[in-house]
Design an enzyme around this catalytic site. Structure first.
Site, PDB file in Angstrom:
ATOM      1  N   ASP A   1       0.866  -1.182   0.000  1.00  0.00           N
ATOM      2  CA  ASP A   1       0.000   0.000   0.000  1.00  0.00           C
ATOM      3  C   ASP A   1       0.904   1.233   0.000  1.00  0.00           C
ATOM      4  O   ASP A   1       1.486   1.580   1.033  1.00  0.00           O
ATOM      5  CB  ASP A   1      -0.902   0.006   1.233  1.00  0.00           C
TER       6      ASP A   1
ATOM      7  N   LYS B   1      -6.885   3.363  -3.464  1.00  0.00           N
ATOM      8  CA  LYS B   1      -7.280   3.355  -2.050  1.00  0.00           C
ATOM      9  C   LYS B   1      -7.498   4.785  -1.596  1.00  0.00           C
ATOM     10  O   LYS B   1      -6.749   5.684  -1.959  1.00  0.00           O
ATOM     11  CB  LYS B   1      -6.172   2.671  -1.236  1.00  0.00           C
TER      12      LYS B   1
ATOM     13  N   LYS C   1     -10.262   0.342  -2.546  1.00  0.00           N
ATOM     14  CA  LYS C   1     -10.177   0.100  -1.102  1.00  0.00           C
ATOM     15  C   LYS C   1     -10.461   1.384  -0.341  1.00  0.00           C
ATOM     16  O   LYS C   1      -9.607   2.254  -0.253  1.00  0.00           O
ATOM     17  CB  LYS C   1      -8.788  -0.434  -0.729  1.00  0.00           C
TER      18      LYS C   1
END
Length: 321
Positions: free
Chosen positions: A158, A221, A257
């Site tokens: 991430d 995300k 996400k």
């Protein structure tokens, strides 16, 4: 825009969009503007939809399977990570049929501990990287941060974009960084954190989402969880529109996400409805939709027990993170 390590393979029209800085700017600013009132009204409208009792257990189990169970604190210890991994593998020991979560998300130095507990279980190990949460460091440091996590066994990375560069219009710099981080990931999937709370407008969220997709991000995300506001339904709608439109343009499926501030089953169900209605049913899988959360799982487990027993169980019946 510097020559990236390995340029992503794109259809001709999109390959032309990333030819140079000027082309990238024209493409991103040529995207349709987001109707702020429209997206907020639709998000609010979909959020009022209810799920019938028969589908509630399915929704809870689906949401559990989509959780990236997260601990990203300076006080994290190996013991805490091992405890979180145990919960990820078997969220409710009294109900072994409860699905495992999608992944455990930790700092790079905790990856080896998580791998030791989760290797071979099917639960992913995600690591934040690239000078999380600020993204303020040299590319060299960001690449080393990523390599450290991958070498320790992380199956997902991430990363955070440089919001200062993006907001200054240095889109080529952000693009090149994502491309190089993607290359450093090897076989690990890359989630690109936009930190939407700092992007200020829905148009910027759409541009940043497309920029991440063009550069090869497997997921877009919302947030690090360290900035407010974090995930919101309207922002997630914009990101879901981006991956849907990406699929229509390329035939490729990319994920979304939302992370930060999603704490209750009611919240999770609202997001699942949005996924179904905005992107489509095929996104209702952990391979394409995740919840970044530290406390959501407990509420999902409590509500699941309520569905089965017909009465509220309370927090004493689930493990505390």
């Amino acid at each position: 825009m510097a020559a990236p390590t390995t340029k992503p393979s794109l259809p001709p029209a999109l390959a032309d969009a990333v030819r140079d800085d000027a082309s990238l700017r024209r493409f991103l600013h040529g995207l349709p503007g987001v109707d702020q009132v429209g997206v907020e009204q639709r998000a609010a409208g979909l959020a009022t939809r209810s799920i019938k009792k028969a589908a509630k257990l399915w929704a809870i189990d689906t949401a559990i399977s989509m959780v990236d169970l997260t601990t990203l604190e300076g006080a994290d210890t190996p013991g805490k990570v091992r405890s979180l991994a145990a919960k990820a593998k078997r969220p409710d020991p009294d109900h072994p049929e409860v699905p495992r979560v999608a992944a455990v998300c930790v700092y790079p130095d905790m990856v080896s501990t998580a791998i030791g507990e989760l290797g071979g279980t099917g639960v992913g190990v995600a690591s934040v990287a690239t000078a999380f949460p600020s993204g303020r460091s040299s590319l060299k440091v960001k690449l080393e941060d990523t390599a450290f996590a991958v070498e320790a066994g992380a199956t997902e990375i991430d990363m955070v974009i440089d919001r200062g560069a993006f907001l200054s219009g240095r889109y080529g710099q952000v693009f090149d960084e994502i491309v190089q981080i993607k290359h450093a990931c090897g076989d690990a999937h890359l989630k690109v954190i936009l930190e939407t709370g700092e992007l200020a407008t829905y148009d910027n969220v759409r541009r940043a989402s497309w920029l991440a997709l063009l550069a090869g991000g497997d997921f877009v995300k919302t947030s690090t969880g360290k900035v407010s506001p974090a995930a919101t339904l309207p922002v997630t709608h914009v990101m879901l529109q981006a991956v849907r439109d990406w699929r229509d343009r390329t035939g490729e499926l990319r994920g979304v996400k939302p992370a930060g501030g999603i704490r209750t089953t009611k919240d999770a169900v609202k997001y699942l409805v949005a996924v179904h209605e905005v992107a489509g049913e095929e996104w209702l899988t952990p391979t394409l939709f995740r919840f970044g959360a530290s406390t959501l799982l407990n509420d999902l487990l409590m509500q699941r027990r309520t569905q089965l027993a017909g009465h509220y169980s309370g927090p004493d019946y689930v493990t505390v993170d």
